[in-house]
Enzyme design. Structure first.
Site, mmCIF file in Angstrom:
data_model
loop_
_atom_site.group_PDB
_atom_site.id
_atom_site.type_symbol
_atom_site.label_atom_id
_atom_site.label_comp_id
_atom_site.label_asym_id
_atom_site.label_seq_id
_atom_site.Cartn_x
_atom_site.Cartn_y
_atom_site.Cartn_z
ATOM 1 N N ASP A 62 2.650 11.170 -19.411
ATOM 2 C CA ASP A 62 3.117 12.466 -19.922
ATOM 3 C C ASP A 62 1.934 13.061 -20.664
ATOM 4 O OD1 ASP A 62 4.152 14.638 -21.276
ATOM 5 O OD2 ASP A 62 5.912 13.562 -22.041
ATOM 6 N N ILE A 63 1.360 14.129 -20.130
ATOM 7 C CA ILE A 63 0.129 14.650 -20.742
ATOM 8 C C ILE A 63 0.402 15.265 -22.114
ATOM 9 C CG2 ILE A 63 -0.991 14.952 -18.491
ATOM 10 C CD1 ILE A 63 -0.753 18.030 -18.944
ATOM 11 N N TYR A 193 0.928 32.220 -19.112
ATOM 12 C CA TYR A 193 0.390 31.367 -18.052
ATOM 13 C C TYR A 193 -1.061 31.745 -17.753
ATOM 14 C CZ TYR A 193 0.038 29.070 -13.472
ATOM 15 O OH TYR A 193 -0.361 28.287 -12.404
ATOM 16 N N GLY A 194 -1.311 33.050 -17.652
ATOM 17 C CA GLY A 194 -2.670 33.522 -17.359
ATOM 18 C C GLY A 194 -3.662 33.086 -18.427
ATOM 19 N N VAL A 195 -3.278 33.227 -19.699
ATOM 20 C CA VAL A 195 -4.184 32.822 -20.782
ATOM 21 C C VAL A 195 -4.385 31.299 -20.762
ATOM 22 C CG1 VAL A 195 -4.493 32.707 -23.287
ATOM 23 C CG2 VAL A 195 -3.658 34.826 -22.227
ATOM 24 N N LYS A 197 -4.437 29.409 -18.236
ATOM 25 C CA LYS A 197 -5.349 29.057 -17.134
ATOM 26 C C LYS A 197 -6.768 29.587 -17.388
ATOM 27 C CE LYS A 197 -2.563 26.616 -14.483
ATOM 28 N NZ LYS A 197 -2.725 25.147 -14.346
HETATM 29 P P1 NAP Z 1 5.451 21.940 -9.719
HETATM 30 O O1 NAP Z 1 5.997 21.697 -8.371
HETATM 31 O O2 NAP Z 1 6.304 22.519 -10.778
HETATM 32 O O3 NAP Z 1 4.834 20.546 -10.238
HETATM 33 C C1 NAP Z 1 4.276 20.430 -11.501
HETATM 34 C C2 NAP Z 1 4.027 18.970 -11.793
HETATM 35 O O4 NAP Z 1 3.470 18.852 -13.110
HETATM 36 C C3 NAP Z 1 5.310 18.146 -11.783
HETATM 37 O O5 NAP Z 1 5.046 16.865 -11.266
HETATM 38 C C4 NAP Z 1 5.653 18.063 -13.257
HETATM 39 O O6 NAP Z 1 6.439 16.938 -13.593
HETATM 40 C C5 NAP Z 1 4.247 17.919 -13.817
HETATM 41 N N1 NAP Z 1 4.213 18.109 -15.260
HETATM 42 C C6 NAP Z 1 4.593 19.184 -16.008
HETATM 43 N N2 NAP Z 1 4.435 18.911 -17.306
HETATM 44 C C7 NAP Z 1 3.939 17.653 -17.394
HETATM 45 C C8 NAP Z 1 3.582 16.807 -18.463
HETATM 46 N N3 NAP Z 1 3.700 17.183 -19.748
HETATM 47 N N4 NAP Z 1 3.082 15.567 -18.193
HETATM 48 C C9 NAP Z 1 2.953 15.175 -16.911
HETATM 49 N N5 NAP Z 1 3.312 15.905 -15.863
HETATM 50 C C10 NAP Z 1 3.795 17.140 -16.104
HETATM 51 O O7 NAP Z 1 4.171 22.890 -9.663
HETATM 52 P P2 NAP Z 1 2.949 23.006 -8.624
HETATM 53 O O8 NAP Z 1 3.077 24.329 -7.976
HETATM 54 O O9 NAP Z 1 2.844 21.782 -7.792
HETATM 55 O O10 NAP Z 1 1.742 23.103 -9.646
HETATM 56 C C11 NAP Z 1 0.699 22.138 -9.740
HETATM 57 C C12 NAP Z 1 -0.494 22.782 -10.427
HETATM 58 O O11 NAP Z 1 -0.975 23.867 -9.619
HETATM 59 C C13 NAP Z 1 -0.158 23.416 -11.777
HETATM 60 O O12 NAP Z 1 -1.238 23.202 -12.671
HETATM 61 C C14 NAP Z 1 -0.032 24.900 -11.464
HETATM 62 O O13 NAP Z 1 -0.266 25.708 -12.575
HETATM 63 C C15 NAP Z 1 -1.093 25.041 -10.403
HETATM 64 N N6 NAP Z 1 -0.948 26.221 -9.535
HETATM 65 C C16 NAP Z 1 0.119 26.348 -8.711
HETATM 66 C C17 NAP Z 1 0.210 27.462 -7.870
HETATM 67 C C18 NAP Z 1 1.370 27.631 -6.904
HETATM 68 O O14 NAP Z 1 1.399 28.656 -6.216
HETATM 69 N N7 NAP Z 1 2.286 26.691 -6.816
HETATM 70 C C19 NAP Z 1 -0.802 28.435 -7.889
HETATM 71 C C20 NAP Z 1 -1.892 28.276 -8.741
HETATM 72 C C21 NAP Z 1 -1.961 27.149 -9.550
HETATM 73 P P3 NAP Z 1 8.081 17.017 -13.695
HETATM 74 O O15 NAP Z 1 8.597 16.850 -12.308
HETATM 75 O O16 NAP Z 1 8.381 15.881 -14.597
HETATM 76 O O17 NAP Z 1 8.429 18.367 -14.275
#
Ligand code: NAP
Length: 276
Positions: A62-63, A193-195, A197
């Site tokens: 858990d980060i 979210y933008g800030v 990132k």
């Molecule tokens: P997602 O399906 O919501 O998955 C997010 C993952 O992060 C889940 O496994 C979640 O765990 C985990 N997480 C959240 N908080 C955490 C914590 N405190 N400790 C450990 N794990 C944690 O989202 P995703 O789309 O795959 O996103 C992955 C990354 O890509 C993120 O950094 C996101 O900002 C970035 N991103 C995504 C997109 C897009 O279009 N999807 C675009 C640009 C950037 P739980 O299952 O326990 O919640």
């Protein structure tokens, strides 16, 4: 102690993180750790990949929890004597229609996406082995949010001399300004979210610079990236990429050949360095 190379992906029980683990299991010549804050969700994801004939390993992470980060750090140190690949993928985003006040969204989003990601880096970067790769999953939203910052903030975030402490102060100020509802007056865009990132991308630029200054001979490459718009629980079903397509750029950066000295300290999208 094992001499096998080792890769760790944060937040990899689902979404892009899970797809990154899947790809690394196929391409990385060593142990690949799927990590999750929730052991049950993590083990279920491991079982899913095992059904596909893959062999990921599992460790809780858990980060948001410093103890959890340090437990992983100690485990990696004891079992492998370090770490070869780190993908900081874990992140959160409030839904557009979420009714939580902006101040709450700012605090909660910055806590995980920026401050917790930084804590993982603080604890795990010292463990990185020579010729290792670090990938921080940011977003194109960081670049568009940067463009909507005041000229003064843009200058700070683009600076080649900004320190990690100065960045932390700025990210802290954003949360405080949001609580006082003066963030827009203070030059911030209206996106937590933008800030968050922006923080991840600038942190990556700073850390790459520190690696150059302090560990030049170790050939560690560190970059931020955008996976694209990906169909996950975060982005929803209308997004254009599958999780596997979203994993391509992060995996490319995680598997740069040992002969490569670039990209490093860059923001990368579609395997291409982007202007910052
Ligand atoms: P997602 O399906 O919501 O998955 C997010 C993952 O992060 C889940 O496994 C979640 O765990 C985990 N997480 C959240 N908080 C955490 C914590 N405190 N400790 C450990 N794990 C944690 O989202 P995703 O789309 O795959 O996103 C992955 C990354 O890509 C993120 O950094 C996101 O900002 C970035 N991103 C995504 C997109 C897009 O279009 N999807 C675009 C640009 C950037 P739980 O299952 O326990 O919640």
């Amino acid at each position: 102690m094992s001499n096998v190379p080792v890769a760790v992906v944060t937040g990899s029980n689902k979404g892009i993180g899970l797809a990154i683990v899947r790809a690394l299991c196929k391409q990385f010549p060593g142990d690949v750790y799927l990590t999750s804050r929730d052991p049950q969700r993590g083990q279920a994801a491991v079982a899913q990949l095992q059904q596909e004939g893959l062999r990921p390993l599992f460790h809780q992470l858990d980060i948001d929890d410093l103890q959890s980060i340090r437990a992983l750090r100690d485990f990696l140190k004891d079992k492998y004597g370090g770490l070869n690949v780190l993908v900081n993928n874990a992140g959160i985003a409030f839904k557009v229609n979420d009714t939580a006040p902006f101040a709450v969204q700012a605090e909660v989003t910055l806590k995980t996406n920026f401050f917790a990601t930084r804590n993982v880096c603080t604890e795990l970067l010292p463990l990185m082995k020579p010729y290792g790769e670090v990938v921080n999953v940011s977003s194109m939203v960081s670049a568009s949010a940067l463009g909507r910052c005041s000229r003064e903030l843009q200058q700070k975030f683009r600076s080649d001399t900004i320190t990690e402490e100065e960045l932390v102060q700025l990210m802290t100020k954003f949360v405080e300004d949001a609580k006082k509802n003066i963030h827009e007056k203070e030059g911030w865009p209206n996106t937590a979210y933008g800030v968050s990132k922006i923080g991840v991308t600038v942190l990556s630029r700073i850390q790459a610079r520190l690696l150059n200054e302090q560990r030049k001979g170790e050939h560690i490459l560190l970059n931020a990236c955008c996976p694209g718009w990906v169909r996950t629980d975060m982005a929803g079903p209308k997004a254009t990429k599958s999780p596997e397509e979203g994993a391509e750029t992060p995996v490319y950066l995680a598997l740069l050949p040992s002969s490569a000295d670039a990209p490093h300290g860059q923001f990368v999208s579609e395997k291409t360095v982007q202007p910052w």
